[in-house]
Design an enzyme around this catalytic site. Structure first.
Site, PDB file in Angstrom:
ATOM      1  N   LYS A  72       0.861  -1.186   0.000  1.00  0.00           N
ATOM      2  CA  LYS A  72       0.000   0.000   0.000  1.00  0.00           C
ATOM      3  C   LYS A  72       0.896   1.234   0.000  1.00  0.00           C
ATOM      4  CE  LYS A  72      -3.692   2.393   2.499  1.00  0.00           C
ATOM      5  NZ  LYS A  72      -4.567   2.374   3.685  1.00  0.00           N
ATOM      6  N   LYS A  81      -2.306  -1.655  -3.550  1.00  0.00           N
ATOM      7  CA  LYS A  81      -3.126  -0.448  -3.561  1.00  0.00           C
ATOM      8  C   LYS A  81      -2.222   0.777  -3.657  1.00  0.00           C
ATOM      9  CE  LYS A  81      -6.461   2.094  -0.691  1.00  0.00           C
ATOM     10  NZ  LYS A  81      -7.172   2.141   0.593  1.00  0.00           N
TER      11      LYS A  81
END
Length: 330
Positions: free
Chosen positions: A203, A255
């Site tokens: 992320k 992400k």
């Protein structure tokens, strides 16, 4: 003078397999299926009707009643799951509402699980940023830095509270070192051995989260670069995925999605568990803005963006377009 190449010398004609819509559909290497899509949904405390999010056209902050209706619609459409984010009315430095059984996220989980459990995988965001008065994903130490190990203890309590509320899959998005192992131990000790963990393994500290901040009414001042990953680093994403796999993650995620397809491909190549990706708020908002100005074909752009994420290796995609796309036939 133009010379025609003899047919015998040009036997390769890839265009044969692009000759018609039916042929292209038949030989497509990547397909979008509703079961491979998860719908992120925001539930806000203290509102009495769904509230539009201005930077995310078509996306709402929901009430407990309207989120039930969305969950039922998502299940009927054949989506794979629904990911719930809570927006509390009150916040404090420890994010206490995150562990409160009567906190908005846990109430929403119970409501949605009662409606669709068994037909749709009920998922929860496990992070403190929506619940803290400072907007960070963890608790702060005496000098204002995010305290990794103290935060893990809060995550452990959150995990048990969410599992008790009905979450079948917990999305660990805080990017604290060791979070998967700590949450897994807490769930097992509490008897939730079947509750699965989705690790936001890679992320990144991305500029594309901007509209999400409005969606959760973020109180963040500053940034999260001391715990989310540096966009300059590719190998680091793979390292984080390996660590989460070693700690027992059931699913790993990259992400954002579209700006990190290289990282997604790296993780998909080595992972022994499903690999997911999140088409984040800014990615969706850019498509909506360009389409609203007539610069791109909206449906074609949505479809192409999701195909690119799947093609790079995502088994499942979190997307704000999920419910709409599920209704498309081709």
């Amino acid at each position: 003078m133009h010379t025609t190449v003899p047919t015998s010398l040009r036997p390769h004609r890839p265009r044969r397999l692009r000759s018609s819509p039916a042929m292209r559909r038949l030989v497509a290497e990547t397909r979008l299926h509703p079961a491979d899509l998860v719908l992120p949904v925001f539930v806000r405390e203290g509102i009495h009707e769904p509230s539009p999010i201005t930077s995310m056209p078509g996306v709402m902050q929901h009430t407990l009643d309207s989120v039930r209706a969305v969950a039922v619609e998502a299940a009927a459409a054949g989506l794979g799951g629904i990911m719930l984010f809570g927006v509390p009315a009150e916040r404090d430095p420890l994010g206490s509402a995150a562990v409160d059984p009567n906190g908005i996220l846990n109430r929403a989980l119970r409501a949605v699980a009662a409606e669709v459990s068994g037909d749709l995988v009920v998922q929860s965001d496990l992070c403190l940023d929506e619940f803290t008065s400072h907007g960070h994903c963890g608790v702060l130490d005496e000098v204002g830095r995010v305290d990794n190990d103290a935060t893990l203890q809060h995550y452990a309590r959150m995990a048990v509270a969410q599992a008790e509320a009905g979450a079948e899959l917990l999305g660990l998005s805080g990017m604290m070192d060791g979070q998967v192992a700590v949450v897994r131990e807490a769930l097992d000790e509490a008897g939730f051995v079947d509750a699965a963990i989705l690790a936001y393994a890679a992320k990144y500290a991305s500029a594309f989260y901007g509209p999400f901040r409005e969606a959760v009414d973020s109180q963040l001042q500053g940034d999260r670069r001391s715990y989310q990953q540096d966009p300059a680093n590719r190998r680091e994403g793979l390292r984080e995925a390996y660590l989460d796999l070693d700690e027992g993650a059931d699913i790993v995620m990259v992400k954002p999605a579209m700006s990190y397809l290289d990282v997604l491909s790296d993780v998909a190549r080595v992972s022994t568990v499903p690999v997911w990706a999140y088409q984040v708020s800014g990615e969706a908002a850019m498509i909506e803005a360009a389409a609203a100005n007539g610069w791109i074909d909206r449906e074609a752009a949505i479809r192409e963006s999701l195909l690119s994420i799947s093609r790079a290796g995502a088994d499942t995609i979190l997307s704000y377009f999920a419910l709409e796309v599920a209704g498309w036939r081709r």
